[in-house]
Design a protein around this motif. Structure first.
Motif, PDB file in Angstrom:
ATOM      1  N   LEU A  92       0.829  -1.205   0.000  1.00 21.92           N
ATOM      2  CA  LEU A  92       0.000   0.000   0.000  1.00 21.92           C
ATOM      3  C   LEU A  92       0.868   1.261   0.000  1.00 21.92           C
ATOM      4  O   LEU A  92       0.637   2.200  -0.761  1.00 21.92           O
ATOM      5  CB  LEU A  92      -0.895   0.023   1.242  1.00 21.92           C
ATOM      6  CG  LEU A  92      -2.261  -0.618   1.085  1.00 21.92           C
ATOM      7  CD1 LEU A  92      -3.020  -0.568   2.409  1.00 21.92           C
ATOM      8  CD2 LEU A  92      -3.051   0.120   0.010  1.00 21.92           C
ATOM      9  N   ALA A  93       1.883   1.248   0.856  1.00 25.75           N
ATOM     10  CA  ALA A  93       2.781   2.397   0.943  1.00 25.75           C
ATOM     11  C   ALA A  93       3.472   2.637  -0.403  1.00 25.75           C
ATOM     12  O   ALA A  93       3.670   3.779  -0.816  1.00 25.75           O
ATOM     13  CB  ALA A  93       3.813   2.176   2.036  1.00 25.75           C
ATOM     14  N   ALA A  94       3.813   1.545  -1.094  1.00 25.12           N
ATOM     15  CA  ALA A  94       4.491   1.673  -2.387  1.00 25.12           C
ATOM     16  C   ALA A  94       3.596   2.403  -3.389  1.00 25.12           C
ATOM     17  O   ALA A  94       4.043   3.303  -4.104  1.00 25.12           O
ATOM     18  CB  ALA A  94       4.871   0.299  -2.909  1.00 25.12           C
ATOM     19  N   PHE A  95       2.318   2.019  -3.445  1.00 21.22           N
ATOM     20  CA  PHE A  95       1.393   2.680  -4.370  1.00 21.22           C
ATOM     21  C   PHE A  95       1.246   4.155  -4.001  1.00 21.22           C
ATOM     22  O   PHE A  95       1.220   5.032  -4.863  1.00 21.22           O
ATOM     23  CB  PHE A  95       0.024   2.001  -4.348  1.00 21.22           C
ATOM     24  CG  PHE A  95       0.049   0.629  -4.956  1.00 21.22           C
ATOM     25  CD1 PHE A  95       1.020   0.284  -5.895  1.00 21.22           C
ATOM     26  CD2 PHE A  95      -0.890  -0.323  -4.602  1.00 21.22           C
ATOM     27  CE1 PHE A  95       1.050  -0.978  -6.450  1.00 21.22           C
ATOM     28  CE2 PHE A  95      -0.863  -1.592  -5.162  1.00 21.22           C
ATOM     29  CZ  PHE A  95       0.110  -1.912  -6.088  1.00 21.22           C
ATOM     30  N   LEU A  96       1.163   4.402  -2.698  1.00 22.80           N
ATOM     31  CA  LEU A  96       1.002   5.767  -2.213  1.00 22.80           C
ATOM     32  C   LEU A  96       2.212   6.617  -2.603  1.00 22.80           C
ATOM     33  O   LEU A  96       2.078   7.728  -3.123  1.00 22.80           O
ATOM     34  CB  LEU A  96       0.842   5.740  -0.695  1.00 22.80           C
ATOM     35  CG  LEU A  96       0.500   7.067  -0.024  1.00 22.80           C
ATOM     36  CD1 LEU A  96      -0.888   7.517  -0.438  1.00 22.80           C
ATOM     37  CD2 LEU A  96       0.581   6.941   1.487  1.00 22.80           C
ATOM     38  N   LEU A  97       3.414   6.064  -2.371  1.00 25.78           N
ATOM     39  CA  LEU A  97       4.640   6.799  -2.699  1.00 25.78           C
ATOM     40  C   LEU A  97       4.707   7.101  -4.182  1.00 25.78           C
ATOM     41  O   LEU A  97       5.091   8.182  -4.604  1.00 25.78           O
ATOM     42  CB  LEU A  97       5.868   5.986  -2.290  1.00 25.78           C
ATOM     43  CG  LEU A  97       6.216   5.972  -0.813  1.00 25.78           C
ATOM     44  CD1 LEU A  97       7.437   5.113  -0.565  1.00 25.78           C
ATOM     45  CD2 LEU A  97       6.479   7.387  -0.347  1.00 25.78           C
ATOM     46  N   LEU A  98       4.313   6.128  -4.983  1.00 27.75           N
ATOM     47  CA  LEU A  98       4.346   6.294  -6.429  1.00 27.75           C
ATOM     48  C   LEU A  98       3.428   7.433  -6.851  1.00 27.75           C
ATOM     49  O   LEU A  98       3.803   8.304  -7.632  1.00 27.75           O
ATOM     50  CB  LEU A  98       3.910   4.990  -7.086  1.00 27.75           C
ATOM     51  CG  LEU A  98       4.299   4.822  -8.527  1.00 27.75           C
ATOM     52  CD1 LEU A  98       5.798   4.660  -8.622  1.00 27.75           C
ATOM     53  CD2 LEU A  98       3.612   3.594  -9.083  1.00 27.75           C
TER      54      LEU A  98
ATOM     55  N   SER B 123       4.834  10.768  -5.709  1.00 28.14           N
ATOM     56  CA  SER B 123       5.994  11.272  -6.433  1.00 28.14           C
ATOM     57  C   SER B 123       5.616  11.686  -7.846  1.00 28.14           C
ATOM     58  O   SER B 123       6.370  12.377  -8.510  1.00 28.14           O
ATOM     59  CB  SER B 123       7.112  10.232  -6.447  1.00 28.14           C
ATOM     60  OG  SER B 123       6.650   9.030  -6.967  1.00 28.14           O
ATOM     61  N   GLN B 124       4.451  11.269  -8.328  1.00 25.58           N
ATOM     62  CA  GLN B 124       4.073  11.632  -9.688  1.00 25.58           C
ATOM     63  C   GLN B 124       3.243  12.896  -9.767  1.00 25.58           C
ATOM     64  O   GLN B 124       3.521  13.773 -10.565  1.00 25.58           O
ATOM     65  CB  GLN B 124       3.318  10.480 -10.357  1.00 25.58           C
ATOM     66  CG  GLN B 124       4.266   9.443 -10.886  1.00 25.58           C
ATOM     67  CD  GLN B 124       3.563   8.174 -11.256  1.00 25.58           C
ATOM     68  OE1 GLN B 124       2.384   7.997 -10.970  1.00 25.58           O
ATOM     69  NE2 GLN B 124       4.273   7.264 -11.883  1.00 25.58           N
ATOM     70  N   ASN B 125       2.212  12.986  -8.945  1.00 26.62           N
ATOM     71  CA  ASN B 125       1.310  14.117  -9.161  1.00 26.62           C
ATOM     72  C   ASN B 125       0.837  14.750  -7.869  1.00 26.62           C
ATOM     73  O   ASN B 125      -0.301  14.701  -7.501  1.00 26.62           O
ATOM     74  CB  ASN B 125       0.094  13.673  -9.979  1.00 26.62           C
ATOM     75  CG  ASN B 125      -0.509  12.402  -9.453  1.00 26.62           C
ATOM     76  OD1 ASN B 125      -0.222  11.995  -8.328  1.00 26.62           O
ATOM     77  ND2 ASN B 125      -1.358  11.772 -10.231  1.00 26.62           N
ATOM     78  N   SER B 126       1.778  15.354  -7.188  1.00 25.73           N
ATOM     79  CA  SER B 126       1.341  15.989  -5.970  1.00 25.73           C
ATOM     80  C   SER B 126       2.133  17.270  -5.771  1.00 25.73           C
ATOM     81  O   SER B 126       3.157  17.492  -6.402  1.00 25.73           O
ATOM     82  CB  SER B 126       1.540  15.023  -4.813  1.00 25.73           C
ATOM     83  OG  SER B 126       2.147  15.665  -3.736  1.00 25.73           O
ATOM     84  N   LYS B 127       1.657  18.061  -4.887  1.00 26.32           N
ATOM     85  CA  LYS B 127       2.350  19.321  -4.608  1.00 26.32           C
ATOM     86  C   LYS B 127       3.625  19.055  -3.817  1.00 26.32           C
ATOM     87  O   LYS B 127       4.605  19.760  -3.935  1.00 26.32           O
ATOM     88  CB  LYS B 127       1.421  20.268  -3.832  1.00 26.32           C
ATOM     89  CG  LYS B 127       0.213  20.710  -4.663  1.00 26.32           C
ATOM     90  CD  LYS B 127       0.184  22.220  -4.838  1.00 26.32           C
ATOM     91  CE  LYS B 127      -0.560  22.641  -6.086  1.00 26.32           C
ATOM     92  NZ  LYS B 127      -2.010  22.460  -6.014  1.00 26.32           N
ATOM     93  N   ILE B 128       3.567  17.991  -2.959  1.00 31.40           N
ATOM     94  CA  ILE B 128       4.779  17.601  -2.236  1.00 31.40           C
ATOM     95  C   ILE B 128       5.594  16.737  -3.183  1.00 31.40           C
ATOM     96  O   ILE B 128       5.155  15.678  -3.601  1.00 31.40           O
ATOM     97  CB  ILE B 128       4.437  16.783  -0.981  1.00 31.40           C
ATOM     98  CG1 ILE B 128       3.405  17.504  -0.135  1.00 31.40           C
ATOM     99  CG2 ILE B 128       5.695  16.509  -0.162  1.00 31.40           C
ATOM    100  CD1 ILE B 128       2.874  16.677   1.018  1.00 31.40           C
ATOM    101  N   LYS B 129       6.776  17.175  -3.566  1.00 25.62           N
ATOM    102  CA  LYS B 129       7.519  16.451  -4.598  1.00 25.62           C
ATOM    103  C   LYS B 129       8.123  15.170  -4.055  1.00 25.62           C
ATOM    104  O   LYS B 129       8.308  14.998  -2.856  1.00 25.62           O
ATOM    105  CB  LYS B 129       8.601  17.354  -5.186  1.00 25.62           C
ATOM    106  CG  LYS B 129       8.037  18.319  -6.212  1.00 25.62           C
ATOM    107  CD  LYS B 129       7.394  17.554  -7.381  1.00 25.62           C
ATOM    108  CE  LYS B 129       6.449  18.463  -8.168  1.00 25.62           C
ATOM    109  NZ  LYS B 129       5.272  17.777  -8.666  1.00 25.62           N
ATOM    110  N   GLY B 130       8.432  14.270  -4.970  1.00 25.76           N
ATOM    111  CA  GLY B 130       8.865  12.910  -4.668  1.00 25.76           C
ATOM    112  C   GLY B 130       9.766  12.727  -3.473  1.00 25.76           C
ATOM    113  O   GLY B 130       9.397  12.039  -2.516  1.00 25.76           O
ATOM    114  N   ASP B 131      10.938  13.346  -3.483  1.00 28.68           N
ATOM    115  CA  ASP B 131      11.898  13.055  -2.417  1.00 28.68           C
ATOM    116  C   ASP B 131      11.380  13.489  -1.058  1.00 28.68           C
ATOM    117  O   ASP B 131      11.520  12.771  -0.082  1.00 28.68           O
ATOM    118  CB  ASP B 131      13.251  13.711  -2.733  1.00 28.68           C
ATOM    119  CG  ASP B 131      13.112  15.206  -2.978  1.00 28.68           C
ATOM    120  OD1 ASP B 131      11.984  15.649  -3.233  1.00 28.68           O
ATOM    121  OD2 ASP B 131      14.126  15.908  -2.891  1.00 28.68           O
TER     122      ASP B 131
END
Lengths: 236, 273
Positions: B75-81, B84-92
């Motif tokens: 679940l966390a993996a899907f969330l992280l993905l 990191s793709q489409n959010s205001k908080i950037k991936g890292d």
């Protein structure tokens, strides 16, 4: 039937309308150049043509003989690609992915196609080289060969000469012209470099907010919007 | 040398550790090449911290660790993905946020329940004794799934790693394959983290890929080299760990560091020559 027809298309980028009332069509064999200032929606339009983005209004139709997944695409280079460890052949072959359907691996037909397209773009001799070791112009040729693998009819190019030096830029335009004339592939290209492309393009689409021009290159040169964009110093 | 090996294999727990470790090292290396190139290296690190949190909770609730950890980490993996793709908080930043949160929650639960005991220490830094018969069976099945999916979708994975937009434009469902990568990574991390430790498991993903890229020029050779290198480093690492009684995870990482330096040297010389 046209390859692509846009009817009263509006496109939005991050909630804001960048293009509205866009009407144009691309016929088989055309060389259409999309020009306009930064932020006029050129890249958004390309994304829409590729079906990566849906228009906020209007429709984009593709002709019966053209599937959306059969459009060859030359994107702007990403940072990821600059240091990517892959051979030229691997990159070109990956353009054949849309021919696989449910098959997991490439067959003879795809491999032959990759070889042919490398030949067209004169990169057969560097096919074993690593993509990241190539010059900018060579990298664009590789990506162009990959795009040719993905299509038999239509090529979309998003600022293909960005970051290239003038000599390489001219070579690339020659290649694109050759692809258009000799292979009979329709070209839709975004570019800033008006003076070079005006010689090659058959049609121009100029995006400038509400003031959209679409027509042949000859017509474009007669309009005020065209004159302004091409620049006075070139015209006597 | 032969004596040491024979001695090692006479312990069932070491044989189990070797089987699971080899499989995990192989899967991690293959996935790692794609993750590193897609700039997702830190996802592995984030996921291992989430895995740590999940395992602590499992211990507190007295249920089998893998049963809780696998779904939570997936679940966390899907969330992280997604993040990191489409959010205001950037991936890292998103990954750092989630991984430290999971770690903090884990530590809170530890202090409220068992306190810092050997189990917790082992979750963090790994233990060679961690593998039971059941774990071995589960690991074999799961890594087989990872390997088969990886081979079958190899060409798609190449395409979405090299150029996601192009792949998508020409009709490849990039989102789906990204999810698959995240899913396989999550499983590999959970399988490996108890032996390698939550703090160190991501090294299995990052090191072999980066090391191979110093020298190899094609995607396929990077993959194959990373896979062989990863297994080799794991094997040498576990040998060191046995001979010098050092923690498994750290030993494997140290061998990886040495290989990275050697490959960097070779790459440097090749470039000059």
């Amino acid at each position: 039937m046209s390859l692509i027809t846009c009817k009263d298309v509006s496109l939005a980028y991050e909630g804001k309308n960048v293009i509205s009332g866009l009407d144009f069509s691309v016929e088989s064999g055309d060389y259409l150049c999309i020009v306009g200032e930064n932020g006029s929606g050129k890249s958004t339009l390309i994304k829409a043509l590729l079906r990566l983005k849906s228009p906020s209004a209007g429709v984009i139709e593709t002709g019966e003989e053209l599937l959306a997944s059969e459009i060859g695409y030359l994107p702007q280079q990403t940072i990821v690609q600059k240091d990517f460890p892959a051979s030229v052949y691997e990159v070109v072959l990956s353009g054949c992915l849309n021919r696989l359907g449910r098959r997991p691996f490439y067959g003879k037909a795809e491999k032959k196609m990759a070889q042919e397209n490398m030949k067209h773009l004169d990169i057969s001799d560097i096919q074993r080289e690593c993509y990241r070791d190539l010059s900018g112009g060579q990298q664009q040729r590789v990506l162009l060969a990959r795009a040719l693998c993905a299509t038999k009819k239509l090529l979309l190019l998003d600022e293909p000469v960005a970051g290239l030096d003038p000599v390489v830029t001219q070579e690339l335009y020659q290649l694109i012209k050759k692809i258009n004339k000799e292979l009979g592939i329709t070209i839709v290209m975004v570019s800033h470099d008006m003076n070079s492309i005006i010689k090659d393009a058959s049609h121009i689409l100029h995006l400038k907010n509400d003031n959209i021009f679409f027509g042949t290159t000859a017509e474009y040169e007669q309009t005020s919007i065209g004159e302004e964009f091409i620049g006075g110093e070139e015209r006597e | 040398m032969n004596n040491v090996l024979a001695e090692m294999f006479s312990y069932p727990f070491l044989t189990r550790a070797l089987i699971v470790g080899t499989l995990v090292a192989l899967c991690a290396a293959l996935l790692g090449v794609s993750l590193v190139l897609k700039r997702y290296s830190m996802i592995g690190d984030g996921l291992s911290h989430v895995g740590f949190g999940a395992m602590v909770i499992a211990t507190a609730l007295n249920v089998a660790p893998l049963v809780v950890a696998i779904p939570v980490v997936v679940l966390a993996a899907f969330l992280l993905l997604r993040l990191s793709q489409n959010s205001k908080i950037k991936g890292d930043a998103a990954i750092a946020l989630i991984s430290t949160s999971a770690l903090a929650v884990g530590v809170m639960i530890i202090s409220m329940t068992t306190g810092m005991n050997t189990d917790v220490y082992n979750y963090m830094f790994g233990s060679i004794l961690a593998m039971s018969e059941n774990d071995v069976r589960l690991s074999i099945v799961l890594s087989a799934i990872v390997l088969v999916l990886f081979v079958v979708f190899y060409n798609r994975i190449f395409a979405i790693t090299f150029d996601e937009t192009f792949a998508q434009a020409t009709g490849t469902k990039a989102g789906l394959y990204n999810m698959m990568l995240a899913f396989l990574t999550a499983i590999t991390i959970v399988l490996g983290m108890r032996m390698m430790g939550a703090m160190l498991i991501s090294s299995l993903i990052i090191f072999p890929a980066l090391t191979s890229m110093r020298v190899c020029k094609t995607f396929k050779s990077v993959m194959i080299n990373a896979a062989i290198l990863s297994i080799f480093c794991f094997f040498v690492g576990i040998l060191l760990s046995y001979v010098f009684a050092t923690p498994t995870g750290a030993s494997v990482v140290v061998v990886n560091i040495v290989m990275f330096l050697i490959y960097s040297g070779i790459g440097f010389v090749k470039e000059r020559g």
